[in-house]
Design an enzyme around this catalytic site. Structure first.
Site, short mmCIF file in Angstrom:
data_model
loop_
_atom_site.label_atom_id
_atom_site.label_comp_id
_atom_site.label_asym_id
_atom_site.label_seq_id
_atom_site.Cartn_x
_atom_site.Cartn_y
_atom_site.Cartn_z
N ASP A 385 0.84 -1.20 0.00
CA ASP A 385 0.00 0.00 0.00
C ASP A 385 0.88 1.25 0.00
OD1 ASP A 385 -2.28 1.53 0.01
OD2 ASP A 385 -2.78 1.16 2.11
N GLU A 388 2.75 4.93 -4.25
CA GLU A 388 2.82 5.84 -5.40
C GLU A 388 4.16 6.59 -5.51
OE1 GLU A 388 -1.08 4.59 -4.73
OE2 GLU A 388 0.17 5.66 -3.31
N ASP A 524 -8.94 2.95 -2.59
CA ASP A 524 -9.88 3.29 -1.53
C ASP A 524 -11.16 3.89 -2.11
OD1 ASP A 524 -7.89 2.46 0.13
OD2 ASP A 524 -7.23 4.46 0.70
#
Length: 841
Positions: A385, A388, A524
């Site tokens: 997670d 990025e 999300d």
């Protein structure tokens, strides 16, 4: 009539060289391409340069850059491409495998958003009958080039000819990691749409795929960037997660409740609640003590923990956190341009970020995962997670030359963020080339051309683009590759921790070639009906990207779901590749046992999913060996039916399963289109009844709460698990069933791929082929894997009442149902390792 070719599990990609693809003849098209190219955006010299430098910069040696790339701080840019001269083509040379040429600036440089490059080279390579590679780069070869990874953007074009009534598909990949704007434009009054690429770095490295079908374009793309990873069979089970399982007792109670409700649960996940002080590779000694966690996992068998990308910085000299310390010792963290550690802010506070280009990162990452497993987190897969990479601040948030080694967010109430927003410290601007991460006086954070970055500045809430990697590589050049490189490193590390077993990874930040290393969840989302609908589009998109193991947070992550929405979503996701229910810590619990109707809908949908596991597994084996998408838009299979081109509320699993979910609240019916315009027989999955479908238009179907419409295409043969059980393993131990759906001509075809479902690299396998025609069904298989379970029931739909049925001899135990024209042969105990023929007349 809509038809399809009979195909074995393994499709062959034509790799014949030395002949141009069918859509290019010699170099005439090359000239047209070359004349259309404009490069005033530097093509790739990241004419960019970071506006805010918060600490004095020390020069880091970099590769020498030719004089044509040098510029003084006085350089100004016109910001206007109207009068840019373009390039002239010269030195054209042809060979038996392609073409080369030189491009020379055709007039005075316009320097719109940087200094124009005077000399470019172009290479055209006929890689196969279906793939053309066009690479345009600076002749000095100073621009950053992707070393081995595929990356976005790719597009797939499905073009329909209204005159002939036929369609064909093609695709284009631009292999590059640079930030970019890509515009699809249709000039006023024009019937032709244009695609415009605006890059702030790299080179132009194009691959053209000729198709001609949509699935073949996707497969051709996969042959370039790599086919998807092999999935373990258990990965197709139902997964359950929540940010808010506060301790091992919560996990244990949750698993018990799922079992009591008889809702199959394959894998329990843990979010950041697991961590001690939100630090990677740790467990909270009070809420998740290692021994208790190990006992829980060993009883459940499968567990997947989260790994966030930021590694916590130690607070002081008494703070012991081995992952950070080992990383410092091995020099694996991303740096600032001055050589100090680049620091962001994530859940544990100040954090450093792994430098995936570092020579030592794999050993450090593997060590962290191995130690974690040894302390009780005996994971079966990993959830990546925030990659990025995310940061709660912008720029490097902390300066150790000012505040010393402390990682506290404040010291005596004063923020330690030394690069506060609004800082105006500027460096002298100059050009840069490869290895310019440490170049002095470069403003990498704000290029002259500002791409349309949704969140604003390129460095906002992520790694600043002047962050520096091993070898002096600037983050601006490789930002889009961060997630991919973490996925590759983690996959290789998991192989070391779990030798001989297939890694299972789910990640957030991806590129198409990431499918070689990971699956993906759609991020999300929200507990809203609109997001359930968008779930379909997201999964279809990632099939193009060669990341087929994909799904959404079922029932929604943010906000409170409700019984009806969760009921419908649990059904929908059962027919998606990755099936996980996950939500937010401050939202209402949404495990499927919370509502009786959701529990019931889940049991029905999961039973169908587990029955179809051999079919899913075969589709994914096909993806891993040939690149064909497991989930498909309707027009992939029926390319000449324009009414299907915009359908995004239905999808096909493979070629043969059509799914039509309810996507609106309060509905008891749903409209869906049945492809084939009346030439295809569609049968209900549950009842086997033939659908009385409207040709070329919508058909209204009953859809009471708890029911999702699923239909079987004719001319198909599906190998199924006859007795879906609580877990994938238990299901696999039961017998097989075979479902044959004949077309009007009485034919059907199907394949199944079978292996042990866990070994890596994949070991022995067996391919089983099913062929029906003229009142006979032939089953043949090849391979070294021995299938232990027997085929016990064969159902053939579309059969006129037979007088005699044989299965390599007379059969007594058969029935025929007039309403569904179903021939059912039971208790046959067929060995799938050999050959057998069922006949009826």
């Amino acid at each position: 009539m809509a038809t399809r070719k009979n195909a074995d599990i393994r499709h062959n990609i034509n790799t014949t060289r030395h002949q141009p693809p069918s859509f290019f003849t010699q170099y005439d098209k090359l000239v047209l391409l070359s004349l259309s190219i404009m490069f005033s955006l530097l093509l790739g010299i990241l004419y960019a340069l970071a506006p805010t430098v918060c600490a004095s910069l020390s020069h880091i040696q970099r590769a020498a850059v030719g004089s044509e790339f040098a510029a003084s701080s006085a350089t100004s840019y016109s910001m206007n491409v109207t009068n840019c001269p373009g390039y002239a083509l010269g030195s054209l040379q042809e060979s038996d495998i392609g073409l080369t040429a030189q491009l020379t600036l055709a007039g005075p440089a316009c320097n719109a958003y940087g200094l124009d490059i005077s000399y470019l080279s172009i290479e055209v390579t006929y890689q196969s009958q279906s793939t053309l590679h066009v690479k345009i780069y600076d002749t000095a070869n100073q621009q950053f080039t992707i070393p081995e990874y595929g990356t976005h953007p790719i597009y797939l074009e499905h073009r329909y000819n209204a005159t002939t009534g036929k369609a064909s598909s093609s695709g284009v990949l631009l292999l590059g990691a640079a930030g970019s704007d890509i515009f699809l434009q249709t000039p006023a009054g024009s019937k032709v749409s244009l695609i415009e690429y605006r890059l702030i770095g790299g080179i132009l490295d194009f691959y053209f795929f000729s198709g001609p079908t949509d699935a073949e374009v996707i497969a051709q793309y996969g042959s370039i960037i790599g086919y998807p990873m092999w999935q373990p069979a258990w990965g197709f089970g139902f997964h359950l997660c929540r940010w808010g399982y506060h301790n091992v007792s919560d996990d244990t109670e949750n698993v018990a409740q799922m079992r009591a409700a008889d809702i199959p649960l394959e894998v329990q996940w843990n979010d950041i609640d697991l961590y001690h002080s939100y630090r990677d590779f740790t467990t909270d000694p009070v809420t998740f003590p290692g021994d208790e966690l190990r006992a829980f996992i060993q009883e459940l068998f499968l567990d997947i923990p989260i790994v966030d990308v930021g590694i916590a910085v130690t607070v002081n000299s008494t703070d012991i956190y081995d992952p950070f310390t080992r990383g410092v010792e091995q020099d694996v963290w991303i740096k600032n341009p001055d050589g100090s550690l680049y620091m962001g802010q994530v859940w544990p506070g100040y954090t450093v970020y792994p430098d995936w280009f570092s020579e030592n990162i794999l050993s450090v990452w593997t060590e962290g995962l191995q130690n974690w497993s040894d302390m009780g987190v005996e994971f079966s897969g990993i959830w990546l997670d925030m990659n990025e990479a995310s940061s709660f601040c912008s720029d490097s948030c902390y300066n150790d030359t000012i505040w010393g080694p402390s990682g506290n967010m404040t010291i005596n109430g004063t923020s330690t963020n030394s690069c506060a927003p609004g800082s105006t410290t500027m460096a002298v601007v100059e050009k840069r080339g490869v290895g310019a991460g440490g170049q002095q006086g470069v403003d990498l954070n704000s290029p002259p051309y500002a791409i349309h970055n949704a969140i604003g500045a390129l460095y906002r809430n992520t790694l600043a683009t002047n962050a520096t990697h091993y070898g002096g590589i600037a983050e601006l050049d490789v930002h889009n590759m961060f997630g991919l490189m973490e996925e590759k490193t983690t996959n290789l590390a998991v192989q070391s921790v779990l030798p001989g077993k297939r890694p299972f990874l789910i990640s957030r930040s991806t590129f198409p070639s990431a499918g070689k290393w990971t699956g993906h969840w759609l991020g999300d989302n929200y507990s809203k009906w609109q997001y359930m609908y968008l779930n379909i589009q997201g999964v279809l998109q990632f099939q193009i990207y060669q990341i087929p193991m994909v799904g959404a947070d079922t029932c929604g992550f943010n906000g409170n779901t409700d019984e009806e929405l969760c009921n419908r979503w649990m059904q929908l996701s059962a027919f998606m590749p990755f099936y996980r229910n996950h939500n937010m810590y401050d939202a209402l619990p949404q495990e499927p046992y919370r509502w009786p109707s959701v529990a019931n809908a889940s049991r029905i949908a999961i039973a169908a999913r587990y029955s179809l596991l051999p079919y899913w597994y075969t589709l994914f084996a096909n993806a891993s060996t040939a690149g064909f998408p497991p989930v498909r838009a309707l027009f992939y299979e029926f390319p000449d039916e324009p009414e299907l081109f915009t359908v995004d509320r239905q999808w096909l699993v493979g070629s043969d399963i059509l799914v039509t979910p309810v996507l609106t609240p309060g509905a008891t019916t749903v409209d869906g289109i049945f492809p084939g315009r009346g030439s295809v027989v569609w049968r209900d999955w549950y009842t086997h009844a033939v659908v009385n479908a409207t040709s070329g238009g919508n058909t209204t179907l009953d859809a009471p709460i708890g029911h999702i419409n699923v239909h079987i295409r004719d001319n198909s043969v599906l190998l199924l698990h006859q007795e879906p059980a609580y877990t994938i393993y238990e299901t696999q131990q039961g017998p097989y069933a075979l479902l044959v759906s004949l077309n009007a001509a009485g034919t059907a075809f199907g394949t199944a791929y079978v292996d042990d479902g866990i070994s890596f690299p994949p070991g022995p396998s067996r391919s089983v082929t099913f062929q029906a025609a003229e009142g006979m069904l032939t089953i043949e298989s090849i391979g070294e894997f021995a299938i232990q379970q027997k085929l016990e029931t064969i159902t053939v739909l579309g059969v006129q009442k037979p007088a005699e049925v044989t299965l390599d001899g007379p059969v007594q135990g058969w029935t025929w149902d007039e309403a569904t024209e179903a021939l059912v042969v039971s208790n046959v105990s067929v060995d799938l390792n050999g050959q057998v023929t069922l006949a009826w007349k």
